[in-house]
Enzyme design. Structure first.
Site, short mmCIF file in Angstrom:
data_model
loop_
_atom_site.label_atom_id
_atom_site.label_comp_id
_atom_site.label_asym_id
_atom_site.label_seq_id
_atom_site.Cartn_x
_atom_site.Cartn_y
_atom_site.Cartn_z
N LYS A 14 0.92 -1.14 -0.09
CA LYS A 14 -0.05 0.30 -0.31
C LYS A 14 1.05 0.69 -0.27
CE LYS A 14 -2.30 -1.43 3.67
NZ LYS A 14 -1.46 -2.26 4.80
N ARG A 89 -9.76 0.73 8.87
CA ARG A 89 -9.35 -0.42 8.07
C ARG A 89 -10.43 -1.53 9.18
NH1 ARG A 89 -3.45 0.78 7.92
NH2 ARG A 89 -2.56 -1.42 8.29
N ARG A 128 11.97 -6.65 4.89
CA ARG A 128 11.46 -4.88 5.43
C ARG A 128 12.30 -4.83 7.18
NH1 ARG A 128 6.08 -2.24 5.67
NH2 ARG A 128 5.45 -3.09 7.24
N ARG A 134 11.16 -2.26 11.27
CA ARG A 134 10.59 -1.55 11.76
C ARG A 134 9.95 -2.92 13.42
NH1 ARG A 134 5.60 0.16 8.45
NH2 ARG A 134 4.73 -1.88 9.64
N ARG A 145 -1.16 -9.39 13.03
CA ARG A 145 -1.74 -7.94 12.35
C ARG A 145 -2.67 -8.74 10.55
NH1 ARG A 145 4.08 -5.61 11.49
NH2 ARG A 145 3.17 -4.26 9.25
P1 B4P Z 1 4.70 -1.70 2.37
O1 B4P Z 1 4.20 -0.75 0.94
O2 B4P Z 1 5.80 -1.00 2.78
O3 B4P Z 1 3.87 -2.30 3.23
P2 B4P Z 1 1.69 -1.74 3.25
O4 B4P Z 1 1.05 -2.21 2.49
O5 B4P Z 1 1.75 -0.48 3.72
O6 B4P Z 1 2.28 -1.88 5.50
P3 B4P Z 1 1.60 -1.92 6.70
O7 B4P Z 1 0.35 -2.04 6.64
O8 B4P Z 1 2.69 -2.85 7.18
O9 B4P Z 1 1.88 -0.98 7.78
P4 B4P Z 1 1.32 0.25 8.51
O10 B4P Z 1 1.78 1.43 8.08
O11 B4P Z 1 -0.38 0.34 6.96
O12 B4P Z 1 5.12 -3.08 1.89
C1 B4P Z 1 5.99 -3.69 3.08
C2 B4P Z 1 7.20 -4.86 2.07
O13 B4P Z 1 7.11 -5.08 0.75
C3 B4P Z 1 8.43 -3.73 1.69
O14 B4P Z 1 9.82 -3.84 2.12
C4 B4P Z 1 8.13 -2.97 0.04
O15 B4P Z 1 9.94 -2.68 -0.21
C5 B4P Z 1 8.13 -4.51 0.07
N1 B4P Z 1 7.16 -4.67 -1.75
C6 B4P Z 1 5.57 -3.94 -1.85
N2 B4P Z 1 6.34 -4.06 -3.51
C7 B4P Z 1 6.51 -5.05 -3.73
C8 B4P Z 1 6.21 -5.83 -4.69
N3 B4P Z 1 4.59 -5.47 -5.95
N4 B4P Z 1 7.15 -7.14 -5.27
C9 B4P Z 1 7.91 -6.79 -3.60
N5 B4P Z 1 8.31 -6.59 -2.66
C10 B4P Z 1 7.46 -5.52 -2.36
O16 B4P Z 1 0.34 0.00 9.53
C11 B4P Z 1 1.07 0.02 10.22
C12 B4P Z 1 0.60 -0.86 12.43
O17 B4P Z 1 -0.52 0.88 12.39
C13 B4P Z 1 -0.99 -1.23 11.61
O18 B4P Z 1 -0.54 -2.85 12.25
C14 B4P Z 1 -1.19 -0.33 13.41
O19 B4P Z 1 -1.16 -0.91 14.16
C15 B4P Z 1 -1.77 0.98 12.77
N6 B4P Z 1 -2.43 1.48 11.69
C16 B4P Z 1 -2.34 2.13 10.82
N7 B4P Z 1 -3.54 1.74 10.20
C17 B4P Z 1 -4.31 1.76 10.79
C18 B4P Z 1 -6.53 1.80 11.08
N8 B4P Z 1 -6.16 2.97 9.96
N9 B4P Z 1 -6.48 1.81 12.59
C19 B4P Z 1 -5.59 1.03 13.37
N10 B4P Z 1 -4.51 0.96 13.29
C20 B4P Z 1 -3.89 1.43 12.48
#
Ligand code: B4P
Length: 187
Positions: A14, A89, A128, A134, A145
Site C-alpha cells: 500500500k 481498516r 523489511r 520496524r 496483524r
Molecule cells: P509496504 O508498501 O511498506 O506495505 P504496507 O501495505 O503499506 O504496510 P503495513 O500495512 O504493514 O503498514 P501500515 O503503515 O499501514 O510494503 C511492504 C514491503 O514489501 C516493503 O518492504 C516493500 O519494499 C515490499 N514490496 C512492496 N511492493 C512489492 C512488490 N510488488 N514486490 C515485492 N516487494 C514489494 O500500518 C502499520 C500499523 O499502524 C498497523 O499494524 C496498525 O497498528 C496501525 N494502523 C495504521 N492505520 C490504522 C488504522 N486505520 N486503524 C488502526 N490502526 C492503524
C-alpha cells in the site's frame, strides 16, 4: 477520480504504491501508519497511546485514527483529491469516513484492494525488518496483524463492493506491473 482508498493486508505494498500514484496524480498520500509512527517517534500523547497497540500488531483504537483523518482531510492540499493509505481498516472507520465526507459534499471514488498471498507477505515483511528495523515486523506480530486484517478489515471489501467502488488488484509482480494495474482501475 481522485478520492482514493488503498486497502490490503500488511505488506501488500500500500505504502509503496501510494507514493508512486500520489506523485503521478499530484494528490497527497495520507498514511495513518506513517502519521502514527511519527507520533510515536515524537512521543506525543497520541504516540504514547498508539505505541503499545502497534508494537503488538493490534489496530489502534478507531477514535484515535478517525480523529487523525478528520483533521487531515480538511487541510487545503486535499481540495482536489487525496489517497488514504491504510485507512479505513474497520467498518466503524469506513462509516465515520462516509459521514465525514458527506458533510464536506465529497465521497470516495474508488477503493483499491491489493491482493497478495500470506506466504509472500511474510517474506516481504521479514525482509523489511532487516532493512528498516520496524518494531512490528517480527514473525509473531506479523501473524497477529494478518489475523486482525482477516477479522476486522476484510469485511470492508463487501462494504465497498456494495457501493460499487471496489477494485481488486493483483499485488504480486514488479512494482511497475502493479502500478500499471492500479492505473488501469483508476482510468
Ligand atoms: P509496504 O508498501 O511498506 O506495505 P504496507 O501495505 O503499506 O504496510 P503495513 O500495512 O504493514 O503498514 P501500515 O503503515 O499501514 O510494503 C511492504 C514491503 O514489501 C516493503 O518492504 C516493500 O519494499 C515490499 N514490496 C512492496 N511492493 C512489492 C512488490 N510488488 N514486490 C515485492 N516487494 C514489494 O500500518 C502499520 C500499523 O499502524 C498497523 O499494524 C496498525 O497498528 C496501525 N494502523 C495504521 N492505520 C490504522 C488504522 N486505520 N486503524 C488502526 N490502526 C492503524
Amino acid at each position: 477520480m481522485k478520492n482514493i482508498i488503498f486497502m490490503g493486508p500488511p505488506g501488500a505494498g500500500k505504502g509503496t504504491q501510494a507514493k508512486i500514484l500520489c506523485q503521478n496524480l499530484g494528490i497527497p498520500q495520507i498514511s495513518t501508519g506513517d502519521i502514527l509512527r511519527e507520533a510515536v517517534k515524537n512521543q506525543t500523547p497520541m504516540g504514547v497511546e498508539a505505541k503499545r497497540y502497534m508494537d503488538a500488531g493490534d489496530l489502534v483504537p478507531d477514535s484515535v485514527v478517525i480523529g487523525i483523518i478528520k483533521d487531515r482531510i480538511r487541510e487545503a492540499d486535499c481540495k482536489n483529491g487525496f489517497l488514504l493509505d491504510g485507512f479505513p481498516r474497520t467498518v466503524e472507520q469506513a462509516d465515520a469516513l462516509d459521514s465525514l465526507l458527506k458533510g464536506e459534499g465529497k465521497s470516495i471514488d474508488k477503493a483499491i484492494n491489493l491482493q497478495v498471498p500470506d506466504a509472500e507477505l511474510l517474506k516481504r515483511l521479514l525482509s523489511r525488518a532487516e532493512i528498516e528495523g520496524r518494531a512490528d515486523d517480527n514473525e509473531a506480530t506479523i501473524k497477529n496483524r494478518l489475523d486482525n486484517y482477516n477479522k476486522k478489515t476484510l469485511p470492508l471489501l463487501d462494504y465497498y463492493a456494495a457501493q460499487k467502488k471496489l477494485s481488486q488488484v493483483n499485488g504480486v509482480g514488479s512494482l511497475e506491473e502493479v502500478t500499471s494495474l492500479i492505473q488501469k482501475e483508476l482510468a
